[in-house]
Design a protein around this motif. Structure first.
Motif, PDB file in Angstrom:
ATOM      1  N   SER A   1      46.986 -16.385 -21.368  1.00 50.23           N
ATOM      2  CA  SER A   1      48.023 -16.437 -20.333  1.00 50.23           C
ATOM      3  C   SER A   1      47.465 -16.070 -18.965  1.00 50.23           C
ATOM      4  CB  SER A   1      49.167 -15.483 -20.686  1.00 50.23           C
ATOM      5  OG  SER A   1      50.089 -15.388 -19.614  1.00 50.23           O
ATOM      6  N   SER A   2      47.953 -16.769 -17.965  1.00 47.38           N
ATOM      7  CA  SER A   2      47.589 -16.460 -16.575  1.00 47.38           C
ATOM      8  C   SER A   2      48.371 -15.268 -16.043  1.00 47.38           C
ATOM      9  CB  SER A   2      47.871 -17.679 -15.691  1.00 47.38           C
ATOM     10  OG  SER A   2      49.273 -17.915 -15.617  1.00 47.38           O
ATOM     11  N   GLY A   3      49.383 -14.839 -16.805  1.00 47.32           N
ATOM     12  CA  GLY A   3      50.268 -13.765 -16.352  1.00 47.32           C
ATOM     13  C   GLY A   3      51.577 -14.268 -15.786  1.00 47.32           C
ATOM     14  N   TYR A   4      51.699 -15.595 -15.648  1.00 47.11           N
ATOM     15  CA  TYR A   4      52.944 -16.157 -15.116  1.00 47.11           C
ATOM     16  C   TYR A   4      54.093 -15.954 -16.097  1.00 47.11           C
ATOM     17  CZ  TYR A   4      56.599 -19.424 -14.027  1.00 47.11           C
ATOM     18  OH  TYR A   4      57.838 -19.966 -13.781  1.00 47.11           O
ATOM     19  N   ARG A   5      55.262 -15.594 -15.564  1.00 44.93           N
ATOM     20  CA  ARG A   5      56.485 -15.455 -16.359  1.00 44.93           C
ATOM     21  C   ARG A   5      57.621 -16.196 -15.656  1.00 44.93           C
ATOM     22  NH1 ARG A   5      55.683 -13.127 -21.351  1.00 44.93           N
ATOM     23  NH2 ARG A   5      57.590 -11.889 -21.297  1.00 44.93           N
ATOM     24  N   PRO A   6      58.379 -17.019 -16.401  1.00 47.42           N
ATOM     25  CA  PRO A   6      59.533 -17.699 -15.796  1.00 47.42           C
ATOM     26  C   PRO A   6      60.615 -16.692 -15.386  1.00 47.42           C
ATOM     27  CG  PRO A   6      58.933 -18.670 -17.919  1.00 47.42           C
ATOM     28  CD  PRO A   6      58.179 -17.384 -17.803  1.00 47.42           C
ATOM     29  N   ASP A   7      61.565 -17.171 -14.595  1.00 46.65           N
ATOM     30  CA  ASP A   7      62.677 -16.314 -14.159  1.00 46.65           C
ATOM     31  C   ASP A   7      63.630 -16.011 -15.307  1.00 46.65           C
ATOM     32  OD1 ASP A   7      62.221 -16.349 -11.105  1.00 46.65           O
ATOM     33  OD2 ASP A   7      62.164 -18.473 -11.657  1.00 46.65           O
ATOM     34  N   TYR A   8      63.772 -16.969 -16.232  1.00 47.25           N
ATOM     35  CA  TYR A   8      64.655 -16.796 -17.386  1.00 47.25           C
ATOM     36  C   TYR A   8      63.891 -17.210 -18.643  1.00 47.25           C
ATOM     37  CZ  TYR A   8      68.017 -17.187 -13.548  1.00 47.25           C
ATOM     38  OH  TYR A   8      68.690 -17.032 -12.357  1.00 47.25           O
ATOM     39  N   ILE A   9      63.954 -16.364 -19.669  1.00 50.08           N
ATOM     40  CA  ILE A   9      63.223 -16.605 -20.913  1.00 50.08           C
ATOM     41  C   ILE A   9      64.178 -16.479 -22.082  1.00 50.08           C
ATOM     42  CG2 ILE A   9      61.378 -15.763 -22.438  1.00 50.08           C
ATOM     43  CD1 ILE A   9      60.008 -14.601 -19.937  1.00 50.08           C
ATOM     44  N   GLY A  10      64.114 -17.451 -22.996  1.00 50.96           N
ATOM     45  CA  GLY A  10      64.916 -17.347 -24.211  1.00 50.96           C
ATOM     46  C   GLY A  10      64.279 -16.430 -25.228  1.00 50.96           C
ATOM     47  N   PHE A  11      63.062 -16.776 -25.644  1.00 55.84           N
ATOM     48  CA  PHE A  11      62.351 -16.022 -26.674  1.00 55.84           C
ATOM     49  C   PHE A  11      60.880 -15.898 -26.295  1.00 55.84           C
ATOM     50  CE2 PHE A  11      65.796 -18.392 -28.599  1.00 55.84           C
ATOM     51  CZ  PHE A  11      66.420 -17.476 -29.429  1.00 55.84           C
ATOM     52  N   GLU A  12      60.324 -14.719 -26.543  1.00 51.24           N
ATOM     53  CA  GLU A  12      58.875 -14.551 -26.461  1.00 51.24           C
ATOM     54  C   GLU A  12      58.336 -14.638 -27.881  1.00 51.24           C
ATOM     55  OE1 GLU A  12      56.337 -11.430 -24.041  1.00 51.24           O
ATOM     56  OE2 GLU A  12      56.625 -10.745 -26.107  1.00 51.24           O
ATOM     57  N   VAL A  13      57.371 -15.534 -28.107  1.00 53.01           N
ATOM     58  CA  VAL A  13      56.905 -15.821 -29.462  1.00 53.01           C
ATOM     59  C   VAL A  13      55.408 -15.567 -29.582  1.00 53.01           C
ATOM     60  CG1 VAL A  13      58.733 -17.509 -29.876  1.00 53.01           C
ATOM     61  CG2 VAL A  13      56.543 -18.276 -28.913  1.00 53.01           C
ATOM     62  N   PRO A  14      54.916 -15.322 -30.817  1.00 52.38           N
ATOM     63  CA  PRO A  14      53.478 -15.130 -31.034  1.00 52.38           C
ATOM     64  C   PRO A  14      52.692 -16.398 -30.715  1.00 52.38           C
ATOM     65  CG  PRO A  14      54.753 -14.342 -32.916  1.00 52.38           C
ATOM     66  CD  PRO A  14      55.694 -15.107 -32.043  1.00 52.38           C
ATOM     67  N   ASP A  15      51.386 -16.269 -30.662  1.00 50.04           N
ATOM     68  CA  ASP A  15      50.494 -17.358 -30.298  1.00 50.04           C
ATOM     69  C   ASP A  15      50.214 -18.240 -31.520  1.00 50.04           C
ATOM     70  OD1 ASP A  15      48.846 -18.986 -28.858  1.00 50.04           O
ATOM     71  OD2 ASP A  15      47.130 -17.620 -28.845  1.00 50.04           O
ATOM     72  N   LEU A  16      51.264 -18.872 -32.027  1.00 46.39           N
ATOM     73  CA  LEU A  16      51.176 -19.794 -33.143  1.00 46.39           C
ATOM     74  C   LEU A  16      51.895 -21.081 -32.751  1.00 46.39           C
ATOM     75  CD1 LEU A  16      51.912 -17.349 -36.110  1.00 46.39           C
ATOM     76  CD2 LEU A  16      49.688 -18.306 -35.465  1.00 46.39           C
ATOM     77  N   PHE A  17      51.738 -22.104 -33.583  1.00 44.74           N
ATOM     78  CA  PHE A  17      52.287 -23.409 -33.213  1.00 44.74           C
ATOM     79  C   PHE A  17      53.708 -23.579 -33.738  1.00 44.74           C
ATOM     80  CE2 PHE A  17      52.583 -27.866 -32.423  1.00 44.74           C
ATOM     81  CZ  PHE A  17      51.679 -28.088 -31.398  1.00 44.74           C
ATOM     82  N   LEU A  18      54.591 -24.015 -32.847  1.00 44.92           N
ATOM     83  CA  LEU A  18      55.992 -24.242 -33.192  1.00 44.92           C
ATOM     84  C   LEU A  18      56.336 -25.713 -33.073  1.00 44.92           C
ATOM     85  CD1 LEU A  18      57.698 -21.317 -31.275  1.00 44.92           C
ATOM     86  CD2 LEU A  18      57.777 -21.650 -33.730  1.00 44.92           C
ATOM     87  N   VAL A  19      57.146 -26.208 -34.010  1.00 44.81           N
ATOM     88  CA  VAL A  19      57.682 -27.562 -33.908  1.00 44.81           C
ATOM     89  C   VAL A  19      59.176 -27.517 -34.213  1.00 44.81           C
ATOM     90  CG1 VAL A  19      55.523 -28.724 -34.500  1.00 44.81           C
ATOM     91  CG2 VAL A  19      57.109 -28.071 -36.334  1.00 44.81           C
ATOM     92  N   GLY A  20      59.861 -28.618 -33.887  1.00 42.81           N
ATOM     93  CA  GLY A  20      61.301 -28.681 -34.074  1.00 42.81           C
ATOM     94  C   GLY A  20      62.030 -28.437 -32.764  1.00 42.81           C
ATOM     95  N   TYR A  21      63.305 -28.811 -32.724  1.00 45.53           N
ATOM     96  CA  TYR A  21      64.115 -28.667 -31.501  1.00 45.53           C
ATOM     97  C   TYR A  21      63.419 -29.370 -30.331  1.00 45.53           C
ATOM     98  CZ  TYR A  21      67.613 -26.398 -28.497  1.00 45.53           C
ATOM     99  OH  TYR A  21      68.654 -26.149 -27.633  1.00 45.53           O
ATOM    100  N   ALA A  22      62.857 -30.551 -30.652  1.00 42.09           N
ATOM    101  CA  ALA A  22      62.169 -31.460 -29.719  1.00 42.09           C
ATOM    102  C   ALA A  22      60.735 -31.041 -29.395  1.00 42.09           C
ATOM    103  CB  ALA A  22      62.957 -31.673 -28.427  1.00 42.09           C
ATOM    104  N   LEU A  23      60.250 -29.911 -29.928  1.00 43.44           N
ATOM    105  CA  LEU A  23      58.839 -29.581 -29.781  1.00 43.44           C
ATOM    106  C   LEU A  23      58.053 -30.360 -30.832  1.00 43.44           C
ATOM    107  CD1 LEU A  23      60.392 -26.945 -28.661  1.00 43.44           C
ATOM    108  CD2 LEU A  23      58.157 -25.868 -28.870  1.00 43.44           C
ATOM    109  N   ASP A  24      56.895 -30.909 -30.435  1.00 43.76           N
ATOM    110  CA  ASP A  24      56.196 -31.831 -31.320  1.00 43.76           C
ATOM    111  C   ASP A  24      54.771 -31.374 -31.630  1.00 43.76           C
ATOM    112  OD1 ASP A  24      54.166 -34.097 -29.609  1.00 43.76           O
ATOM    113  OD2 ASP A  24      55.179 -32.428 -28.606  1.00 43.76           O
ATOM    114  N   TYR A  25      54.171 -32.111 -32.561  1.00 45.97           N
ATOM    115  CA  TYR A  25      52.736 -32.023 -32.827  1.00 45.97           C
ATOM    116  C   TYR A  25      52.225 -33.454 -32.827  1.00 45.97           C
ATOM    117  CZ  TYR A  25      48.287 -31.349 -35.218  1.00 45.97           C
ATOM    118  OH  TYR A  25      46.959 -31.368 -35.544  1.00 45.97           O
ATOM    119  N   ASN A  26      51.516 -33.850 -31.742  1.00 40.42           N
ATOM    120  CA  ASN A  26      51.051 -35.230 -31.587  1.00 40.42           C
ATOM    121  C   ASN A  26      52.192 -36.235 -31.791  1.00 40.42           C
ATOM    122  OD1 ASN A  26      48.461 -34.403 -31.021  1.00 40.42           O
ATOM    123  ND2 ASN A  26      47.738 -34.621 -33.113  1.00 40.42           N
ATOM    124  N   GLU A  27      53.328 -35.925 -31.198  1.00 41.43           N
ATOM    125  CA  GLU A  27      54.547 -36.755 -31.229  1.00 41.43           C
ATOM    126  C   GLU A  27      55.298 -36.702 -32.558  1.00 41.43           C
ATOM    127  OE1 GLU A  27      55.956 -38.003 -28.602  1.00 41.43           O
ATOM    128  OE2 GLU A  27      54.291 -37.359 -27.354  1.00 41.43           O
TER     129      GLU A  27
END
Length: 208
Positions: free
Chosen positions: A167-193
């Protein structure tokens, strides 16, 4: 800044407790964030945005492709608040895609694809809606490009922010969830489409 933190040792929920397409069952480990929790958190984010930006005409800028489901749900909640509260947010929407390149010096170059020219955002109040912030460098570059157009206000909301040493240290103004450094898919998040067609009812860790 308030958000829900998913711990590194989060075990999640077994797949057989949810409706998961057969063709994905071997590729997924577990459900980490059920749909109901996503929706409740998104509703609260909408309330916070209306509280902070209410009364201003906002250009809601969706970062495609992964952000479209979160964007649609967030705007539905904002529209509901517009109809049922004293404070309302006039909204217009636009869509962009960001393409990142890294040269030999690992310099992040971001190309904005689609949407109106960023110059049309001069003097506007802009809400950038993103699905996930990982290193933060792509968003920092976009914000730098936007600043050259002199918008009146820019806020960023991201459903997910990864906890990562990159991480560069950047944080958005509003955050839903902070998650571990693993790969997530679903809810429109993809893996190579792949997995964009996975039920939007949950977010999943992708199996190794």
């Amino acid at each position: 800044m308030a958000y829900i933190q998913i711990p590194d040792d989060e075990k999640g929920y077994k797949l057989d407790l949810f409706c998961v397409p057969k063709h994905y069952e071997e590729d997924l480990d577990q459900v980490i964030i059920p749909h109901g929790l996503i929706m409740d958190r998104t509703e609260r984010l909408a309330r916070d945005i209306v509280r902070d930006m209410g009364g201003h005409h906002i250009v809601a800028l969706c970062v495609l492709k992964g952000g479209y489901t979160f964007f649609a749900d967030l705007l539905d909640y904002i529209k509901a608040l517009n109809q049922n509260s004293d404070k309302s947010v006039p909204l217009t929407v636009d869509f962009i895609r960001l393409k990142s390149y890294c040269n030999d010096q690992s310099t992040n170059i971001v190309k904005v694809i689609g949407g109106d020219e960023l110059s049309t955002l001069t003097g506007k109040n802009v809400l950038i809606v993103e699905d996930i912030v990982e290193t933060g460098r792509t968003m920092e570059t976009l914000l730098s490009l936007l600043s050259e157009c002199n918008p009146k206000m820019v806020k960023v909301v991201s459903l997910l922010v990864k906890r990562t040493p990159r991480s560069s240290g950047y944080r958005p103004d509003y955050i839903g969830f902070e998650v571990p450094d693993l790969f997530l898919v679903g809810y429109a998040l993809d893996y190579n489409e792949y997995f964009r067609d996975l039920s939007v009812s949950s977010l999943h860790w992708r199996g190794s």
